[in-house]
Design an enzyme around this catalytic site. Structure first.
Site, mmCIF file in Angstrom:
data_model
loop_
_atom_site.group_PDB
_atom_site.id
_atom_site.type_symbol
_atom_site.label_atom_id
_atom_site.label_comp_id
_atom_site.label_asym_id
_atom_site.label_seq_id
_atom_site.Cartn_x
_atom_site.Cartn_y
_atom_site.Cartn_z
ATOM 1 N N CYS A 50 0.816 -1.215 0.000
ATOM 2 C CA CYS A 50 0.000 0.000 0.000
ATOM 3 C C CYS A 50 0.848 1.263 0.000
ATOM 4 O O CYS A 50 0.354 2.338 -0.367
ATOM 5 C CB CYS A 50 -0.944 0.010 1.194
ATOM 6 S SG CYS A 50 -0.101 0.029 2.798
ATOM 7 N N GLU A 114 7.131 -2.134 12.062
ATOM 8 C CA GLU A 114 5.942 -2.948 11.774
ATOM 9 C C GLU A 114 6.367 -4.251 11.099
ATOM 10 O O GLU A 114 7.319 -4.298 10.336
ATOM 11 C CB GLU A 114 4.941 -2.164 10.912
ATOM 12 C CG GLU A 114 5.487 -1.702 9.559
ATOM 13 C CD GLU A 114 5.119 -2.652 8.436
ATOM 14 O OE1 GLU A 114 4.412 -3.628 8.672
ATOM 15 O OE2 GLU A 114 5.563 -2.401 7.305
ATOM 16 N N GLN A 120 4.724 -9.505 3.444
ATOM 17 C CA GLN A 120 4.586 -8.996 2.084
ATOM 18 C C GLN A 120 5.821 -9.315 1.253
ATOM 19 O O GLN A 120 5.724 -9.663 0.070
ATOM 20 C CB GLN A 120 4.331 -7.484 2.131
ATOM 21 C CG GLN A 120 2.986 -7.133 2.744
ATOM 22 C CD GLN A 120 2.868 -5.663 3.094
ATOM 23 O OE1 GLN A 120 3.853 -4.993 3.405
ATOM 24 N NE2 GLN A 120 1.654 -5.137 3.062
ATOM 25 N N GLY A 189 -13.432 -4.695 3.093
ATOM 26 C CA GLY A 189 -12.338 -5.460 2.507
ATOM 27 C C GLY A 189 -11.914 -6.562 3.449
ATOM 28 O O GLY A 189 -11.699 -6.316 4.648
ATOM 29 N N GLY A 191 -9.274 -8.762 2.668
ATOM 30 C CA GLY A 191 -7.956 -9.249 2.281
ATOM 31 C C GLY A 191 -6.986 -9.178 3.444
ATOM 32 O O GLY A 191 -7.388 -9.103 4.615
ATOM 33 N N ALA A 192 -5.689 -9.165 3.144
ATOM 34 C CA ALA A 192 -4.670 -9.165 4.199
ATOM 35 C C ALA A 192 -4.779 -7.936 5.083
ATOM 36 O O ALA A 192 -4.731 -8.033 6.320
ATOM 37 C CB ALA A 192 -3.285 -9.252 3.570
#
Length: 429
Positions: A50, A114, A120, A189, A191-192
């Protein structure tokens, strides 16, 4: 081959640029194939999140490889290369290794420390492996980067200040809503990022939490896992009116939260964590609507960890970079050592042919004895120098030894020399 890392992140590009650069998951295999079909690129891994899009590549030359990567990114995003250049950071060889380890450890994340980036990066590596675009160099780099990330989180407190972008976004939201505990929330949403949002909201005591997703089955599974409530996507408008806080993180290519939809929803704090954005640009300034997006988070830089924890991770990264460079230098000299041994064996074979052509009285057994003796002599003569040169090559500055061997023995080693040169490694941060 040399390592090259080229990308754009929240540090160098705004959300609108990142939106255009973002590669949809289903498009990743084709883009990876496009990359390795370029003249200077032999291997490629694509990381698209993102708040960053970056490519790790094994290239035969700096300028040629950089041009190939930029051209592919420009074509995929529709951004002219001249405009794109202003948003890119470029790292080469040692600097590319350092950057990859900083990324995996969370040092380069918007919320420092994080851990989501580790998953990812793992997904990006798996995608490249499945597409067969990661060769020996990138396999080693990615495996080491993942190991560095795990070490950073296991051996330091780098992740105590903030687990994810979601955590940082909720901190910003609390400045608008006050204590979030007991506030009704909606996650759009599944998703992940949606799953991470639901988990974070649940831990923070926010609720009740509702989940809406175009695929009802995914929303149902996520809701069941966290004790939330799944809402059919067709009932999204009603769910918006009942929420105080909305987190939206879909993979939609068009805004999910339009101006008309938000006008009807009433007062809301919306955390738009999607790239491309889920909130329509003309809806962000509506009365009673507060939108917190990636740009807002980049400006706030919330939840920075203590300097001591950052320093501890940087120390791990520095040591691991040197370890990887030692492996790389050792790997670089292996073809040269192999070529030297092949040259020696060729010389022995040539001299034996000459000898046997002059001395026909040798029996087969005698020829075999002479051959074994000469080969053993060559192996013993080369053993200590080749072992020692491998050790020296793994040390800083060791890359000179391969070049010296090639020069001294006039060795022709494919891909042993750098096809292009760059006077300064690293680049724009």
């Amino acid at each position: 081959m040399n390592l090259l890392s080229v990308g754009a992140s929240y540090r160098t590009a705004d959300v609108s640029t990142l939106e255009r650069l973002t590669i949809a998951e289903e498009s990743v295999p084709a883009l990876l194939q496009k990359l390795v079909s370029q003249p200077y690129i032999g291997e490629a891994v694509l990381l698209s999140t993102c708040n960053r899009v970056e490519i790790y590549a094994a290239v035969s030359g700096f300028h040629g490889g950089l041009g190939d990567v930029c051209n592919v990114l420009s074509e995929a995003s529709g951004i002219p290369a001249t405009e794109l250049a202003g948003h890119l950071y470029v790292h080469y060889d040692e600097a590319a290794v350092l950057h990859s380890f900083k990324v995996s450890s969370g040092l380069d994340s918007m919320v420092v420390g994080e851990s989501q980036i580790l998953g990812q990066l793992r997904d990006a590596y798996h995608a490249a492996s499945e597409a067969d675009t990661a060769g020996r160099l990138l396999h080693e780099l990615m495996q080491q980067a993942l190991r560095v990330g795990k070490r950073a989180h296991a051996e330091t407190g780098i992740d105590k200040a903030g687990q994810s972008v979601v955590t940082a976004a909720l901190e910003v939201a609390s400045s608008h809503l006050g204590d979030l505990e007991g506030k009704p929330a909606l996650v759009i949403g599944a998703g992940a990022m949606g799953a991470l949002s639901v988990a974070t909201l649940t831990r923070a005591g926010v609720g009740p939490v509702k989940i809406s997703n175009r695929s009802a089955a995914r929303a149902d599974r996520l809701a069941e896992a966290y004790g939330a409530v799944a809402v059919p996507f067709e009932e999204l408008d009603a769910a918006l009116r009942e929420a105080d806080l909305v987190i939206t993180a879909t993979a939609a290519t068009e805004p999910v939260l339009t101006r008309a939809r938000l006008e009807a929803a009433g007062a809301l704090v919306v955390l738009d964590l999607a790239v491309p954005r889920d909130v329509a640009p003309d809806a962000a300034a509506l009365p009673g609507i507060t939108v917190i997006d990636i740009d807002s988070l980049a400006a706030s830089r919330r939840a920075l960890p203590a300097a001591a924890e950052t320093a501890a991770v940087e120390q791990i990264v520095t040591g691991e970079v040197e370890h990887f460079l030692g492996w790389l230098r050792g790997a670089d000299i292996a073809p040269t050592v192999a070529a030297l041994r092949t040259r020696a064996e060729d010389v022995v074979a040539g001299e034996l042919r000459k000898l046997y052509s002059r001395r026909s009285e040798f029996t087969d057994e005698q020829r075999a004895d002479v051959s074994r003796t000469l080969h053993r002599v060559v192996q013993q003569l080369l053993h200590s120098p080749t072992v020692r040169v491998r050790q020296l090559a793994a040390e800083p500055g060791g890359d000179q030894y391969a070049a010296l061997l090639r020069e001294l023995f006039d060795l022709d080693v494919p891909h042993a020399t750098q096809a292009d040169a760059v006077p300064e490694i690293g680049g724009k941060a």
